[in-house]
Motif scaffolding. Structure first.
Motif, short mmCIF file in Angstrom:
data_model
loop_
_atom_site.label_atom_id
_atom_site.label_comp_id
_atom_site.label_asym_id
_atom_site.label_seq_id
_atom_site.Cartn_x
_atom_site.Cartn_y
_atom_site.Cartn_z
N ASP B 86 47.87 -58.73 -45.15
CA ASP B 86 48.33 -60.11 -45.19
C ASP B 86 49.12 -60.33 -46.48
O ASP B 86 48.56 -60.53 -47.55
N VAL B 87 50.45 -60.24 -46.36
CA VAL B 87 51.31 -60.31 -47.54
C VAL B 87 51.13 -61.64 -48.26
O VAL B 87 51.06 -61.69 -49.49
N GLU B 88 51.03 -62.72 -47.51
CA GLU B 88 50.90 -64.03 -48.13
C GLU B 88 49.65 -64.11 -49.00
O GLU B 88 49.68 -64.62 -50.12
N LEU B 89 48.56 -63.55 -48.48
CA LEU B 89 47.31 -63.55 -49.23
C LEU B 89 47.44 -62.67 -50.49
O LEU B 89 46.95 -63.01 -51.57
N ALA B 90 48.13 -61.54 -50.34
CA ALA B 90 48.29 -60.61 -51.46
C ALA B 90 49.12 -61.23 -52.59
O ALA B 90 49.05 -60.78 -53.74
N MET B 91 49.91 -62.23 -52.26
CA MET B 91 50.73 -62.89 -53.28
C MET B 91 49.91 -63.86 -54.12
O MET B 91 50.38 -64.35 -55.14
N LYS B 92 48.69 -64.12 -53.70
CA LYS B 92 47.83 -65.07 -54.43
C LYS B 92 47.25 -64.41 -55.68
O LYS B 92 46.72 -63.31 -55.61
N GLU B 93 47.33 -65.14 -56.79
CA GLU B 93 46.78 -64.60 -58.04
C GLU B 93 45.28 -64.38 -57.89
O GLU B 93 44.56 -65.28 -57.46
N GLY B 94 44.84 -63.18 -58.24
CA GLY B 94 43.41 -62.90 -58.23
C GLY B 94 42.93 -62.29 -56.93
O GLY B 94 41.83 -61.74 -56.87
N TYR B 95 43.77 -62.34 -55.87
CA TYR B 95 43.36 -61.69 -54.61
C TYR B 95 43.58 -60.20 -54.73
O TYR B 95 44.67 -59.75 -55.10
N SER B 96 42.55 -59.42 -54.43
CA SER B 96 42.68 -57.97 -54.58
C SER B 96 41.81 -57.26 -53.56
O SER B 96 40.75 -57.75 -53.19
N THR B 97 42.29 -56.09 -53.11
CA THR B 97 41.47 -55.27 -52.21
C THR B 97 41.04 -53.99 -52.93
O THR B 97 40.56 -53.06 -52.31
N ALA B 98 41.22 -53.98 -54.24
CA ALA B 98 40.89 -52.77 -54.99
C ALA B 98 39.38 -52.55 -55.04
O ALA B 98 38.62 -53.50 -55.21
N PRO B 99 38.95 -51.29 -54.85
CA PRO B 99 37.52 -50.98 -54.94
C PRO B 99 37.01 -51.12 -56.38
O PRO B 99 37.79 -51.08 -57.31
N PRO B 100 35.67 -51.28 -56.53
CA PRO B 100 35.10 -51.53 -57.86
C PRO B 100 35.48 -50.48 -58.90
O PRO B 100 35.72 -50.81 -60.05
N GLU B 101 35.54 -49.18 -58.51
CA GLU B 101 35.82 -48.15 -59.53
C GLU B 101 37.22 -48.32 -60.13
O GLU B 101 37.45 -47.99 -61.28
N ILE B 102 38.15 -48.86 -59.33
CA ILE B 102 39.50 -49.12 -59.84
C ILE B 102 39.46 -50.33 -60.79
O ILE B 102 40.07 -50.32 -61.86
N ARG B 103 38.70 -51.33 -60.41
CA ARG B 103 38.60 -52.53 -61.24
C ARG B 103 37.95 -52.22 -62.58
O ARG B 103 38.31 -52.78 -63.61
N GLU B 104 37.00 -51.28 -62.55
CA GLU B 104 36.33 -50.88 -63.79
C GLU B 104 37.32 -50.26 -64.76
O GLU B 104 37.14 -50.30 -65.97
N MET B 105 38.39 -49.68 -64.24
CA MET B 105 39.40 -49.07 -65.11
C MET B 105 40.39 -50.11 -65.63
O MET B 105 41.30 -49.79 -66.39
N GLY B 106 40.22 -51.33 -65.20
CA GLY B 106 41.11 -52.39 -65.70
C GLY B 106 42.29 -52.66 -64.80
O GLY B 106 43.21 -53.39 -65.17
N PHE B 107 42.28 -52.08 -63.60
CA PHE B 107 43.38 -52.33 -62.66
C PHE B 107 42.85 -53.12 -61.47
O PHE B 107 41.67 -53.39 -61.36
N GLY B 108 43.77 -53.47 -60.57
CA GLY B 108 43.34 -54.12 -59.33
C GLY B 108 42.79 -55.52 -59.53
O GLY B 108 41.86 -55.94 -58.85
N SER B 109 43.34 -56.25 -60.50
CA SER B 109 42.81 -57.59 -60.76
C SER B 109 43.52 -58.66 -59.93
O SER B 109 43.31 -59.85 -60.12
#
Lengths: 403, 146
Positions: B86-109
């Motif tokens: 859903d491109v429209e949803l992906a354009m929203k600030e803070g919406y992410s489908t990144a898994p936790p291990e990626i977020r732990e590295m500081g990405f996917g926010s």
């Protein structure tokens, strides 16, 4: 003093000593060195006089252009400004007052410590960071190699440079105003960057200094001359001493958010991050080219910057209650730079975007043919640098030993 | 006036966080050497970095194509990753489908695409779930040369 060109710099290669190895080549932060015909050459437009080539040369093949004490004879009254890092040296048991007495015996009548200028500089820096409308983070102008690094590699960050004059020149200009015509004002340089900053100043029209002497030359003379005479000594308070080491600005500007970085390659890495806006909110960047700050200057006879750092901190403690002989008001006329600091023109491939794009395409084309291992055997620091030299007609692809 | 002055393709290896950001850093360097307006460079570099990190975080591999025209810079990021549902949803600030291990590295926010939009003058996203994504953005150059 001889006339200097616009891009004067003080580092030179001793051709009879250089072995044509690649130690300096690999460690130069601006890729200013090429080895051609088994001899290192410095590209004047790119050299920032950080002195890392001297630091890394195993043969001692670099030298630094400096005045020697014979220049003193041109003046009747001679004043010397010393960097705090100078008093961090081990004078083989001589006390500070004996060191001063010997400096006077060598021909000076008055000695000021650069830290006096630093005290006014810090006070004004705090003021503009707290009240002024400045572009944060400001980048400290205290280290001339950092200023030149920005001119050569980070022209778009020049707007972050502090508008303040350097501690060295704030004090120098104040003292200069008090001196008569036949008086000479000299600076004792701990590094080649400061020699260049006096011979070819940035941000001010003219240096207040009449000459600049390398710290190791005076050090040798102090140990040799076995007599003392009297003269006037003006030392700074503790924050002025702290200019000689990394973290001095950070400590004395607390609680402002100051990030202190020493080592020119570390400064390069940080400025790249700053360009991409990948750094947290900060007020000031205290960048120093040398390890541990000026105590790591390559013109200090003691090359172990950690010992110098230790002794400087001892000196700071001794001055805990000392008060600087000049106030900010005394130096108020010289607190700011009077001219903009410009990028070096070499940075752009051409003045014209179309021509630059054409050259860049050629560089890409040559680069594709190279092995991309940055071995340095061709005499350029990286394959990319060789590709650029070839595109500019300064080298040939056959210089690569793999082709 | 639409003559292509310069173009270059930068290959990007997915999951290679070690070299993450190198392509956008190279793009920035190339534009700097051409004497392009620093503000334009900064916006291009930041948007390119986000596009590059999206490829690294979510896909096996992809590429950035840089094209420089007299009045405009275009960057095309292409990958064969999972695509965006859903491109429209992906354009929203803070919406992410990144898994936790990626977020732990500081990405996917969830700031990647919004950040590209913020820095670009024009943005086009073509995504086919299961096949891949193409992100094209353009930044205008106010003055053609230094």
């Amino acid at each position: 003093m001889p006339a200097f060109n616009l891009y004067f710099h003080s580092l030179r290669i001793k051709e009879d000593v250089c072995k044509g190895c690649t130690h300096c080549l690999r460690n130069c932060p601006t890729e200013a060195i090429r080895v051609r015909n088994r001899l290192a050459q410095i590209k004047d437009l790119k050299c920032i006089d950080c002195g890392d080539c001297v630091r890394f040369c195993p043969w001692g093949a670099n030298e630094v252009l400096t005045d020697d004490l014979s220049v003193l004879s041109h003046y009747e009254y001679r004043v010397l400004v010393i960097p705090p890092a100078f008093l961090s040296l081990d004078f083989l048991g001589l006390s500070t007052s004996e060191v001063m007495g010997r400096i006077f015996a060598l021909g000076f009548q008055e000695v000021y410590e650069e830290g006096i200028g630093e005290e006014a500089y810090l006070e004004e820096t705090r003021r503009i960071l707290t009240k002024g409308n400045v572009k944060k983070p400001l980048i400290s102008v205290a280290c001339p190699a950092v200023i030149r690094l920005m001119q050569v590699r980070f022209p778009d960050l020049l707007s972050h440079l502090s508008p303040l004059n350097t501690p060295r020149d704030i004090l120098g200009a104040t003292v200069r105003r008090k001196l008569g015509k036949n008086s000479g004002l000299f600076y004792l340089a701990p590094c080649p960057a400061k020699i260049t900053a006096i011979r070819n100043p940035q941000g001010i029209e003219k240096s207040p200094y009449d000459g600049v002497i390398a710290a190791n030359i005076l050090y040798r003379e102090i140990l040799r001359v076995n007599e003392t005479t009297s003269g006037k000594v003006h030392l700074s308070g503790p924050s002025g001493v702290a200019i000689g080491r990394i973290g001095g600005e950070k400590e004395f500007l607390s609680p402002l958010r100051v990030l202190a970085i020493d080592g020119i390659t570390n400064v390069v890495r940080f400025l790249k991050e700053l360009e991409m806006e990948k750094v947290p909110a900060l007020d000031l960047i205290e960048g120093r080219s040398c390890p541990n700050g000026c105590v790591g200057g390559i013109l200090l006879p003691e090359r172990d910057s950690f010992l110098n750092l230790y002794r400087l901190e001892q000196e700071e403690r001794k001055r805990e209650n000392a008060i600087s002989p000049l106030s900010r008001e005394d130096m108020a006329d010289f607190l700011y730079l009077t001219m903009p600091i410009q990028p070096r023109p070499q940075y752009f491939l051409s003045e014209n975007m179309e021509a630059a794009a054409k050259l860049l395409k050629m560089i890409d084309k040559f680069y594709e043919k190279l092995p991309k291992i940055d071995c340095g055997s061709c005499g350029a620091p990286t394959c990319r640098a060789l590709a650029e030299d070839v595109a500019k007609g300064e080298a040939s692809l056959e210089d690569c030993i793999f082709l | 006036m639409n003559d292509l002055l310069y173009s270059h393709t930068y290959q990007i290896q997915g999951r290679d966080f070690e070299h993450g950001g190198e392509a956008s850093s190279d793009i920035k360097e190339a534009l700097k050497r051409m004497g392009i307006n620093p503000q334009v460079i900064k916006r291009t570099a930041i948007a390119s970095y986000e596009a590059e990190m999206n490829i690294i975080v979510y896909t096996e591999k992809g590429e950035l194509l840089l094209e420089v025209y007299p009045k405009m810079i275009r960057v095309t990021a292409t990958d064969r990753g999972p695509g965006i549902e859903d491109v429209e949803l992906a354009m929203k600030e803070g919406y992410s489908t990144a898994p936790p291990e990626i977020r732990e590295m500081g990405f996917g926010s969830g700031m990647g695409l919004p950040n590209i939009k913020k820095n670009a003058d024009r943005l086009l996203i073509e995504s086919h779930p299961g096949k891949g994504t193409k992100v094209i953005f353009e930044i205008d150059i106010p003055n053609a040369s230094v």
